[in-house]
Each structure stands twice: as C-alpha cells, then as structure tokens.
Design a protein around this motif. Structure first.
Motif, PDB file in Angstrom:
ATOM      1  N   VAL A 191       0.842  -1.198   0.000  1.00  0.00           N
ATOM      2  CA  VAL A 191       0.000   0.000   0.000  1.00  0.00           C
ATOM      3  C   VAL A 191       0.882   1.253   0.000  1.00  0.00           C
ATOM      4  O   VAL A 191       0.616   2.208  -0.747  1.00  0.00           O
ATOM      5  CB  VAL A 191      -0.968  -0.005   1.205  1.00  0.00           C
ATOM      6  N   ALA A 192       1.937   1.248   0.796  1.00  0.00           N
ATOM      7  CA  ALA A 192       2.841   2.401   0.852  1.00  0.00           C
ATOM      8  C   ALA A 192       3.486   2.667  -0.506  1.00  0.00           C
ATOM      9  O   ALA A 192       3.578   3.822  -0.938  1.00  0.00           O
ATOM     10  CB  ALA A 192       3.910   2.189   1.925  1.00  0.00           C
ATOM     11  N   VAL A 193       3.900   1.621  -1.180  1.00  0.00           N
ATOM     12  CA  VAL A 193       4.517   1.787  -2.500  1.00  0.00           C
ATOM     13  C   VAL A 193       3.510   2.356  -3.498  1.00  0.00           C
ATOM     14  O   VAL A 193       3.844   3.222  -4.316  1.00  0.00           O
ATOM     15  CB  VAL A 193       5.132   0.459  -3.004  1.00  0.00           C
ATOM     16  N   HIS A 194       2.262   1.917  -3.423  1.00  0.00           N
ATOM     17  CA  HIS A 194       1.225   2.472  -4.307  1.00  0.00           C
ATOM     18  C   HIS A 194       1.010   3.957  -4.015  1.00  0.00           C
ATOM     19  O   HIS A 194       0.875   4.764  -4.946  1.00  0.00           O
ATOM     20  CB  HIS A 194      -0.093   1.706  -4.170  1.00  0.00           C
ATOM     21  N   LEU A 195       0.959   4.320  -2.745  1.00  0.00           N
ATOM     22  CA  LEU A 195       0.812   5.735  -2.382  1.00  0.00           C
ATOM     23  C   LEU A 195       2.005   6.547  -2.886  1.00  0.00           C
ATOM     24  O   LEU A 195       1.834   7.651  -3.413  1.00  0.00           O
ATOM     25  CB  LEU A 195       0.661   5.889  -0.869  1.00  0.00           C
ATOM     26  N   MET A 196       3.208   6.010  -2.720  1.00  0.00           N
ATOM     27  CA  MET A 196       4.411   6.703  -3.196  1.00  0.00           C
ATOM     28  C   MET A 196       4.378   6.901  -4.706  1.00  0.00           C
ATOM     29  O   MET A 196       4.676   7.992  -5.201  1.00  0.00           O
ATOM     30  CB  MET A 196       5.676   5.905  -2.840  1.00  0.00           C
ATOM     31  N   SER A 197       4.039   5.852  -5.414  1.00  0.00           N
ATOM     32  CA  SER A 197       4.009   5.931  -6.879  1.00  0.00           C
ATOM     33  C   SER A 197       2.988   6.951  -7.360  1.00  0.00           C
ATOM     34  O   SER A 197       3.274   7.766  -8.247  1.00  0.00           O
ATOM     35  CB  SER A 197       3.683   4.558  -7.481  1.00  0.00           C
ATOM     36  N   SER A 198       1.819   6.917  -6.773  1.00  0.00           N
ATOM     37  CA  SER A 198       0.781   7.858  -7.168  1.00  0.00           C
ATOM     38  C   SER A 198       1.182   9.290  -6.818  1.00  0.00           C
ATOM     39  O   SER A 198       0.958  10.222  -7.608  1.00  0.00           O
ATOM     40  CB  SER A 198      -0.541   7.479  -6.483  1.00  0.00           C
ATOM     41  N   ALA A 199       1.778   9.488  -5.649  1.00  0.00           N
ATOM     42  CA  ALA A 199       2.235  10.830  -5.266  1.00  0.00           C
ATOM     43  C   ALA A 199       3.301  11.330  -6.229  1.00  0.00           C
ATOM     44  O   ALA A 199       3.279  12.490  -6.637  1.00  0.00           O
ATOM     45  CB  ALA A 199       2.770  10.815  -3.836  1.00  0.00           C
ATOM     46  N   ALA A 200       4.223  10.462  -6.605  1.00  0.00           N
ATOM     47  CA  ALA A 200       5.287  10.854  -7.537  1.00  0.00           C
ATOM     48  C   ALA A 200       4.697  11.291  -8.883  1.00  0.00           C
ATOM     49  O   ALA A 200       5.116  12.302  -9.458  1.00  0.00           O
ATOM     50  CB  ALA A 200       6.277   9.712  -7.733  1.00  0.00           C
ATOM     51  N   VAL A 201       3.719  10.546  -9.364  1.00  0.00           N
ATOM     52  CA  VAL A 201       3.060  10.915 -10.627  1.00  0.00           C
ATOM     53  C   VAL A 201       2.397  12.274 -10.480  1.00  0.00           C
ATOM     54  O   VAL A 201       2.521  13.149 -11.348  1.00  0.00           O
ATOM     55  CB  VAL A 201       2.048   9.834 -11.055  1.00  0.00           C
TER      56      VAL A 201
END
Length: 124
Positions: free
Chosen positions: A36-46
């Motif tokens: 979940v953290a990696v998904h949040l990070m990826s979406s934030a980066a985008v």
C-alpha cells in the motif's frame, strides 16, 4: 438472462470468495502495508510530475493528500513492521515531501507541508 448476467457479472464468471479470502489471509501484514505504501508513493510521484511526461499529470492537491496518507501509514506502522521495512519507506516519504516543497510555487511553512504533522518539519 443468467443469474451472473443479471448480477452484472460476465457469463461463466463466478468469483470464489472463499479462495480469495484464504489467499489474502496468507499475505503477511508487513507485505500488505509496504505494498500500500509503494502504491501511495508511486501515485504521489506521478501527481508531483516526477513520472515520464510529468507536467501533464501534475496535481499538487492530489499529491498533498497522498503524501499525507503515506505519512500517516508509515508513522503508524513503523513499530509494527520494523526498521528494516520502515527505513526505506521513511526515506521515500521524505523524498516526496522535499519534492512537494520544490514543486510548490508558495511553499508551506516548516512543519505545515504534507505529512509533516506526523514526521515533523522536513529539511533537505
């Protein structure tokens, strides 16, 4: 009309919920949290415009929300998942917080940026 079609499911598709429940039950909590953290990070980066073709996806309001959620998750789960897993998540969170500060035309006051109520002020 079949029962599956009436329920909005493609004909012949009947999910085995018992099997899905067993599958998710076998996934360790640390794996769920880090995923979940990696998904949040990826979406934030985008949303910070850091992905390929970044400017067209840049949305700082969305990025702020995602970073805030990530900070809450990382802070709340750090003692549960251990430093081996938490340290890289904290590093990624800090990088996103700094990227947000750089991307903002009007930077937040120290301690007021996304997630900083959980992490404290972030400095480069």
């Amino acid at each position: 009309m079949s029962d599956a079609a009436a329920a909005g499911q493609p004909s012949g598709h009947n999910p085995d919920f018992d099997s899905l429940t067993r599958d998710i039950a076998e996934v360790p909590a640390v794996e769920v949290i880090t995923t979940v953290a990696v998904h949040l990070m990826s979406s934030a980066a985008v949303n910070l415009g850091l992905a390929e073709g970044g400017e067209q996806h840049k949305d700082l309001d969305e990025a702020r929300k995602l970073i805030q959620a990530l900070a809450g998750l990382v802070t709340a789960s750090a003692t549960e998942i251990g430093s081996y897993h938490a340290a890289p998540l904290r590093d990624g969170l800090k990088s996103l917080q700094l990227a947000f500060r750089e991307a903002s035309t009007v930077p937040d006051e120290p301690g007021q940026g996304p997630g900083e109520k959980y992490t404290g002020p972030v400095h480069g």
